[in-house]
Structure formats: structure tokens, C-alpha cells
Design an enzyme around this catalytic site. Structure first.
Site, mmCIF file in Angstrom:
data_model
loop_
_atom_site.group_PDB
_atom_site.id
_atom_site.type_symbol
_atom_site.label_atom_id
_atom_site.label_comp_id
_atom_site.label_asym_id
_atom_site.label_seq_id
_atom_site.Cartn_x
_atom_site.Cartn_y
_atom_site.Cartn_z
ATOM 1 N N LYS A 92 0.650 -1.459 -0.208
ATOM 2 C CA LYS A 92 -0.008 -0.245 -0.209
ATOM 3 C C LYS A 92 0.237 1.607 -0.308
ATOM 4 C CE LYS A 92 -3.148 -1.892 2.707
ATOM 5 N NZ LYS A 92 -3.894 -2.001 4.436
ATOM 6 N N ARG A 93 1.896 0.836 0.695
ATOM 7 C CA ARG A 93 2.852 2.514 0.380
ATOM 8 C C ARG A 93 3.035 3.036 -0.952
ATOM 9 N NH1 ARG A 93 7.442 1.869 1.610
ATOM 10 N NH2 ARG A 93 7.973 -0.565 1.237
#
Ligand code: GLU
Length: 478
Positions: A247-248
Site C-alpha cells: 500500500k505504501r
């Protein structure tokens, strides 16, 4: 192996469809289409606690959005219990599996002991050699058990992977593994292998996180006397920084990209390049070109990179390629979301509007932002632009005069406006730039827009004059 190419996409409906799974689906689909074979959709919903109808619907929606049409299915494993029950009975009767009555606590103890002793395997129990009649007796008493597959002592299971080459798993590194519960309900390894055999799957193309499962599934297939498909394990997906995609890096769920204004064309093109390439240079691939060129030989075994910047670039490219009508159609939901109706507007005018910005946007989501001032009078004025261009000495007079000049233009066209403004600028020896920016902010709320005369024409005379007056009243110094 049979000659016909039959591949399957077999997601577990336990959450939103991850990019990695969408890539797996795409590669299976392309492989099937390239070889004139069949693409099968199988929903692996045997984990009743974690599977949801919503997740299944999400998978169908994502495949539909990407245009990955399946030829057979969707098959639901939850409806195929008899098949797995028959298989487990057979494996049991033939001695390939046995009942293991160990409690979760006992198993935990075995695991801990193995960890302390730094052993690769942990499972060892009296049940491995328990005679069948004794095992039957315990089962009749109602003791809970799982069916475990008896991994052969010594030797190895190996296969020639279409992407990774020869893969070998030594049997002494594998524990006897669970295949089904007391009630005969299957565990992933069993249902997956049995279905691949039943559906006559010729190639299993899936993520390399399944490598250990493959060794086990080959054992199951052999024990059942089924042919072993060709396996092809796809590389894991990384971001541009060489770290596992997470998700980063950005969105990781497939439909999030649709909702963020990406086109399926761009997404397909992008996903195809995650671990596959035709050569060192070609980046643009249409659906047809991908089908034509795709091959497992060109899949990179090391890794696949998901490049968000390139996706944005691709999206801009495919947006520019769309016929205006199609661009309007596809961006409609984004306008609706912004509270703007496109239905009922003059089609030609609308096409013209979209044509003004088609070259400048990279996602569909940007379109309402870029066009809202044409479609609603509820303008949002950017504070910075207002301060810089409207709240200044002399601007009120200048805008008032602008209104007069524009109001006097008979033919409200680009040429007509150009001519009127040219005459004014020449007569008063002022620079057009002095007029254009305040006017732009008054008409659009911001200091960046398409050409000012185009904006005026698409707004129409009435609205231009109204907005000029409103801006003077609201912002200009008197
Ligand atoms: N249900 C498994 C998964 O989603 C299927 C793996 C496979 O393709 O065999 O990971």
C-alpha cells in the site's frame, strides 16, 4: 499432457482482487487466447469463514472491467463437495492419506520443539502408522481428525517449470500435509488439485508463492493417477524501489484503479508488463497485440515491476486515443460523483468541451475538475489566483471594460473575440496578458485553463458577462 490448452484463474473470494491476482488472471487469459484454448474461472470458496459473496462479485466486476472474458465457469468449489469427498475416500482406501487425531495443542508443541531443534519438518505422530481398523474405531468414537497425505520417505518431487526451469523439493523437507477435515470438507491443496484434474487443466499459471503447494499437489495428482499439468510460476510484484509491492507504493486493489479514473486499456497494458516483455523497447500494447505476442518464455523469473508513473502515462495516452463520445461516456460516473449531470446537454457542445482538455488529462477523474466551470455556475475560486489577479488596484475597471468589449461582440466566436480584443488592446496600448489572467480567474475560478477565447465561446456571452460582473462585485477592490 493433453494437446488442448485449458487454463484457469482460481481466486479465493476473501477480499478485494489484488493487482497480483489480476496479473495472474491476465496472463492465463492471454495464454489461452494466444493458443486458441479455454480460459476457465473457478472460485475457490471452500474457506466458508473467509469467503464472501461480495468478494466474489468484486472478482467478477474486476474481470469484467478488464475485459477478461472466461469461456467456462464460474465454477464454485463450495458446490463441488462430492468430488473432493470421493477423492479423499479413494486416497484413504489406497493408503495415501491417513487420519490424524492430533489436537491443535499437540501440533503446536511439535512445531515449537522442531523450531528449537532447528528442524525443517515438525510432524511426527503415532497416527502415521496406525492400522486402519484402529483409526476407524477412533473416528467412530467421534474424535476430530484431519486427513493427512503421507509424504514418501526419501526422494524428491520435481517438475520442469515453464518459467523457473527445474524445481526440486526434497521430501525430507516436507511434512505430511492436511487435505480434508473430519466431515470430508476439503482443504485448499485437495480441492485445487482435484479440480485441475477434473477440469483437464493443461497449464497452471500462478504466483510463485504457490511453489511449495505445487510439490504437494503433484503428489496428490500422481496418487490419484491424474496427469500433471505444466506449471508456470509468475514472479512476485515489486515497486520501483525494488521493495515488494504494498500500500505504501499506491493502490494495490484492481477496482481502485477503475475508481481512480484509469482506463481498462491502460491497466491491461500495464499489468502485461509486470514480469513480461516483448523486447527491451515496446511499451504500448493493445488487447489484440498482447494476445498475439504473449508467451511464457518471455516472462521474467526474477521479478515484475509495477510502475505507477508509467501507468499514469499510459492512461494519458489511451485517454487521448478515445473518440470524444467514448471519453464522455466513460467519464460520466466521475461527473455524477461530482454532482454534475452530463445527460441532456447539447452533444456537439459537450464534445467540444472535452476536446479542449482531452490532451491535458491523465485520468478520467481529472475531467470534472477541469470542466466543472463550464457545467455548473457554482464556481470554486482558487484563493491564490483570486489574490494574485483580482484583488488588485485597477482590475475592477479593466474587467468592466472587458465585459463591455465582449458584450459588444456580435459573432461570439474565437475569431470575433480575437478581433474585438485586438482592436481594444491596440487602441489603448495595453498588453493582452494584463487582461487575460484576471478574465480567466473571473470566468473559471483559476489561472490555468484552455485558451481564453475558447473558454469564452464555450461559456457563451451571457454567462461570461454574468461571471465578470459577479467577480468584480465579490473580489475586486473599489
Ligand atoms: N485460490 C488460490 C489463490 O487464490 C489459487 C491458486 C492457484 O491458482 O492455484 O491463491
Amino acid at each position: 499432457m493433453c494437446d488442448e490448452v485449458r487454463v484457469r484463474f482460481a481466486p479465493s473470494p476473501t477480499g478485494d482482487l489484488h493487482l497480483g491476482n489480476a496479473r495472474t488472471a491476465l496472463f492465463n487469459y492471454l495464454f489461452a487466447r494466444h493458443h486458441g484454448g479455454k480460459f476457465i474461472l473457478r472460485i475457490e470458496d471452500t474457506d466458508t469463514e473467509r469467503s464472501t459473496d461480495e468478494a466474489t462479485q468484486g472478482i467478477l466486476d474486476a474481470l469484467g472491467w478488464l475485459g477478461l472474458e472466461w469461456d467456462e465457469g464460474p465454477f464454485f468449489q463450495s458446490e463441488r463437495g462430492d468430488l473432493y469427498r470421493t477423492a479423499i475416500e479413494r486416497l484413504h482406501n489406497e493408503g495415501h492419506v491417513y487420519r490424524c487425531f492430533c489436537s491443535p495443542e499437540e501440533l503446536e508443541q511439535m512445531r515449537n520443539a522442531a523450531r528449537e531443534a532447528k528442524q525443517a519438518t515438525y510432524y511426527q505422530s503415532e497416527y502415521q502408522e496406525l492400522p486402519r481398523d484402529k483409526s476407524d474405531a477412533l473416528a467412530e468414537e467421534g474424535r476430530k481428525f484431519v486427513y493427512r497425505f503421507r509424504v514418501p520417505k526419501g526422494g524428491a518431487t520435481e517438475w520442469d517449470d515453464a518459467i523457473r526451469g527445474k524445481v526440486v523439493f526434497q521430501h525430507d523437507t516436507l511434512d505430511d500435509f492436511a487435505l480434508a477435515r473430519s466431515d470430508g470438507s476439503p482443504i485448499f491443496l485437495l480441492s485445487n488439485a482435484v479440480d485441475d484434474a477434473d477440469m483437464r487443466v493443461s497449464h497452471v499459471i500462478r504466483g510463485e508463492d504457490h511453489l511449495t503447494n505445487t510439490a504437494k499437489q503433484i503428489m496428490i495428482l500422481r496418487a490419484l493417477g491424474h496427469p500433471v499439468p505444466q506449471f508456470a510460476h509468475l514472479p512476485m510484484i515489486f515497486g520501483m524501489d525494488n521493495k515488494k509491492l504494498s500500500k505504501r507504493h499506491g493502490a494495490t486493489f484492481t477496482l481502485q484503479f477503475r475508481d481512480d479514473g484509469y482506463l481498462a486499456e491502460a491497466m491491461l497494458n500495464q499489468l502485461a508488463l509486470v514480469g513480461w516483455s516483448l523486447d527491451d523497447k515496446t511499451v504500448l500494447f493493445s488487447h489484440e497485440e498482447l494476445t498475439q505476442h504473449f508467451s511464457l518464455e518471455r516472462v521474467n523469473k526474477a521479478k515484475g515491476i509495477f510502475d505507477y508513473e508509467r501507468l499514469l502515462w499510459l492512461n494519458g495516452h489511451y485517454i487521448r486515443e478515445l473518440p470524444l463520445e467514448e471519453l464522455i461516456r466513460r467519464s460520466e460516473p466521475f461527473f455524477q460523483f461530482a454532482g454534475i449531470e452530463l445527460a441532456g446537454r447539447d452533444p456537439e457542445w459537450l464534445r467540444g468541451l472535452f476536446g479542449l482538455v482531452q490532451e491535458r488529462v491523465r485520468t478520467l477523474k481529472e475531467l470534472p475538475e477541469k470542466l466543472s466551470y463550464f457545467l455548473t455556475d457554482a464556481l470554486e475560486y482558487e484563493e491564490k489566483s483570486v489574490n494574485k489577479f483580482l484583488k488588485k488596484e485597477g482590475v475592477a475597471a479593466l474587467l468592466r471594460k472587458t465585459g463591455e468589449v465582449a458584450g459588444a461582440v456580435e459573432a461570439f466566436t474565437i475569431e470575433g473575440l480575437e478581433e474585438a480584443f485586438r482592436q481594444w488592446v491596440e487602441a489603448e496600448a495595453i498588453k493582452f496578458g494584463q487582461i487575460a489572467q484576471p478574465l480567466r480567474v473571473a470566468l473559471t475560478g483559476s489561472d490555468a485553463s484552455p485558451g481564453i477565447f475558447e473558454v469564452m465561446v464555450y461559456l457563451g456571452k451571457e454567462r461570461c458577462l454574468r461571471r465578470i460582473d459577479a467577480a468584480i462585485e465579490r473580489f475586486c477592490l473599489v
